[in-house]
Design an enzyme around this catalytic site. Structure first.
Site, PDB file in Angstrom:
ATOM      1  NE  ARG A 173      -1.932  -1.441   3.501  1.00  0.00           N
ATOM      2  CZ  ARG A 173      -2.241  -1.389   4.677  1.00  0.00           C
ATOM      3  NH1 ARG A 173      -3.536  -0.837   5.084  1.00  0.00           N
ATOM      4  NH2 ARG A 173      -1.485  -1.612   5.403  1.00  0.00           N
TER       5      ARG A 173
ATOM      6  CG  ASN B 283      -3.766  -4.340   3.187  1.00  0.00           C
ATOM      7  OD1 ASN B 283      -3.416  -4.336   2.250  1.00  0.00           O
ATOM      8  ND2 ASN B 283      -3.190  -4.422   4.432  1.00  0.00           N
TER       9      ASN B 283
END
Length: 91
Positions: free
Chosen positions: A18, A36
């Site tokens: 990320r 996520n």
């Protein structure tokens, strides 16, 4: 302008995916978000110049050094309502 919703599967949790994607998207001037998913995947909305979106999609197929991308699924999407690229909580 282009917008793609993507889902990335493989070893993508716990490897900095990320944060890496956040840097890539911002460096290419994209808007959108990354998060996520509880199923172990990473989901992102990439929006901006078509060439920049393609470049980030290509980078996502490799991911950061510790990641292993097994699958990247993309679909056309609407551009986000908010400017900038941000990290969202897990969904």
């Amino acid at each position: 302008m282009a917008a793609r919703l993507i889902r990335i599967r493989g070893r993508v949790h716990g490897v900095g995916f990320r944060d890496w994607l956040l840097r890539e998207a911002r460096a290419h001037g994209l808007a959108g978000w990354v998060r996520n998913r509880q199923d172990g995947s990473v989901e992102a909305l990439l929006s901006g110049d078509e060439a920049a979106v393609r470049d980030v999609l290509s980078a996502c197929r490799l991911g950061p050094p510790l990641a292993r991308v097994d699958e990247l699924v993309e679909s056309f999407s609407e551009a986000p309502d908010e400017p900038g690229f941000r990290r969202l909580p897990t969904a």
